[in-house]
Design a protein around this motif. Structure first.
Motif, PDB file in Angstrom:
ATOM      1  N   ALA A   1       0.842  -1.192   0.000  1.00 33.49           N
ATOM      2  CA  ALA A   1       0.000   0.000   0.000  1.00 33.49           C
ATOM      3  C   ALA A   1       0.877   1.240   0.000  1.00 33.49           C
ATOM      4  N   LYS A   2       0.330   2.308  -0.533  1.00 35.23           N
ATOM      5  CA  LYS A   2       1.036   3.592  -0.541  1.00 35.23           C
ATOM      6  C   LYS A   2       0.271   4.561   0.339  1.00 35.23           C
ATOM      7  N   ALA A   3       1.021   5.390   1.033  1.00 35.29           N
ATOM      8  CA  ALA A   3       0.422   6.379   1.915  1.00 35.29           C
ATOM      9  C   ALA A   3       1.281   7.639   1.865  1.00 35.29           C
ATOM     10  N   GLU A   4       0.762   8.692   2.429  1.00 40.06           N
ATOM     11  CA  GLU A   4       1.529   9.926   2.531  1.00 40.06           C
ATOM     12  C   GLU A   4       1.493  10.381   3.982  1.00 40.06           C
ATOM     13  N   ARG A   5       2.665  10.771   4.470  1.00 40.18           N
ATOM     14  CA  ARG A   5       2.775  11.256   5.841  1.00 40.18           C
ATOM     15  C   ARG A   5       3.697  12.462   5.838  1.00 40.18           C
TER      16      ARG A   5
ATOM     17  N   HIS B   1       5.104   7.079   1.393  1.00 44.94           N
ATOM     18  CA  HIS B   1       5.525   5.902   2.150  1.00 44.94           C
ATOM     19  C   HIS B   1       4.971   4.669   1.447  1.00 44.94           C
ATOM     20  N   VAL B   2       5.738   3.601   1.462  1.00 42.86           N
ATOM     21  CA  VAL B   2       5.288   2.318   0.936  1.00 42.86           C
ATOM     22  C   VAL B   2       5.218   1.350   2.108  1.00 42.86           C
ATOM     23  N   LEU B   3       4.079   0.699   2.245  1.00 48.07           N
ATOM     24  CA  LEU B   3       3.872  -0.263   3.321  1.00 48.07           C
ATOM     25  C   LEU B   3       3.713  -1.658   2.719  1.00 48.07           C
ATOM     26  N   ARG B   4       4.368  -2.624   3.350  1.00 48.64           N
ATOM     27  CA  ARG B   4       4.144  -4.035   3.034  1.00 48.64           C
ATOM     28  C   ARG B   4       3.589  -4.653   4.310  1.00 48.64           C
ATOM     29  N   ILE B   5       2.371  -5.147   4.220  1.00 50.67           N
ATOM     30  CA  ILE B   5       1.681  -5.686   5.387  1.00 50.67           C
ATOM     31  C   ILE B   5       1.367  -7.161   5.130  1.00 50.67           C
ATOM     32  N   ARG B   6       1.765  -7.989   6.060  1.00 51.57           N
ATOM     33  CA  ARG B   6       1.473  -9.423   5.945  1.00 51.57           C
ATOM     34  C   ARG B   6       0.018  -9.637   6.307  1.00 51.57           C
ATOM     35  N   GLU B   7      -0.687 -10.413   5.488  1.00 53.18           N
ATOM     36  CA  GLU B   7      -2.120 -10.614   5.740  1.00 53.18           C
ATOM     37  C   GLU B   7      -2.411 -11.575   6.877  1.00 53.18           C
TER      38      GLU B   7
ATOM     39  N   GLN C   1      17.537  11.744  -1.372  1.00 49.03           N
ATOM     40  CA  GLN C   1      17.475  12.838  -2.325  1.00 49.03           C
ATOM     41  C   GLN C   1      16.251  12.685  -3.209  1.00 49.03           C
ATOM     42  N   SER C   2      15.366  11.769  -2.831  1.00 49.46           N
ATOM     43  CA  SER C   2      14.195  11.485  -3.647  1.00 49.46           C
ATOM     44  C   SER C   2      12.947  11.343  -2.782  1.00 49.46           C
ATOM     45  N   ALA C   3      12.443  12.459  -2.293  1.00 48.75           N
ATOM     46  CA  ALA C   3      11.177  12.495  -1.539  1.00 48.75           C
ATOM     47  C   ALA C   3      11.134  11.514  -0.371  1.00 48.75           C
ATOM     48  N   GLY C   4      12.257  11.330   0.307  1.00 49.20           N
ATOM     49  CA  GLY C   4      12.282  10.481   1.489  1.00 49.20           C
ATOM     50  C   GLY C   4      12.463   9.006   1.226  1.00 49.20           C
ATOM     51  N   MET C   5      12.679   8.633  -0.036  1.00 50.07           N
ATOM     52  CA  MET C   5      12.862   7.217  -0.377  1.00 50.07           C
ATOM     53  C   MET C   5      14.356   6.904  -0.499  1.00 50.07           C
TER      54      MET C   5
END
Length: 144
Positions: free
Chosen positions: A10-14, A19-25, A49-53
């Motif tokens: 999932a992608k989110a913004e904070r 932010h990229v999230l990987r969540i185990r189901e 140098q790339s938006a926090g990534m």
């Protein structure tokens, strides 16, 4: 059917940063919530140098670190990885553990002979797995 080896991305913004999230189901079968009541948060801070990534080289080292720990900790059944968040100049792994001493001994075995990784470990009680479940409930199931 979702299971312990199914991950949601999932992608989110904070604070204006992606932010990229990987969540185990689901947790691995061995990781019974009643026995794995402590959350081990592992944080790797990096310059971006790339938006926090992370840069490609940093990302490769992070992947190596994750592979080493995943193989050792889940192989020994001392910890279960449930969440990885990347963004905002940090990658954070959430592991549920049974015993801090045995987990850190396994971490040391996993990383033996490797160049030092710039990570910090923080442990807290979370017997109801609230940190994980809060994120899981807020994330649409895979395939949606």
């Amino acid at each position: 059917m979702p299971g312990p080896d199914t991950w949601i991305v999932a992608k989110a913004e904070r604070e204006g940063m992606p932010h990229v999230l990987r969540i185990r189901e689901g947790a691995p079968e061995f990781a019974e919530q009643a026995q794995f009541g402590q959350l081990l948060v592992v944080e790797w801070k990096y310059e971006s140098q790339s938006a926090g990534m992370p840069a490609a080289e940093v990302l490769q080292r992070m992947d190596r670190f994750e592979e080493l720990l995943l193989e050792q900790l889940e192989g020994e059944r001392v910890a279960a990885l449930v969440l990885i968040v990347t963004g905002g100049n940090a990658r954070i792994w959430h592991w549920y553990i049974r015993n801090p001493a045995e987990t850190m001994a396994a971490v040391n075995r996993a990383l033996a002979g490797e160049e030092v990784f710039p990570v910090e470990f923080l442990r807290q009680d979370d017997p109801a797995w609230e940190a994980y479940l809060r994120v899981l409930r807020a994330t649409p199931p895979s395939g949606e």
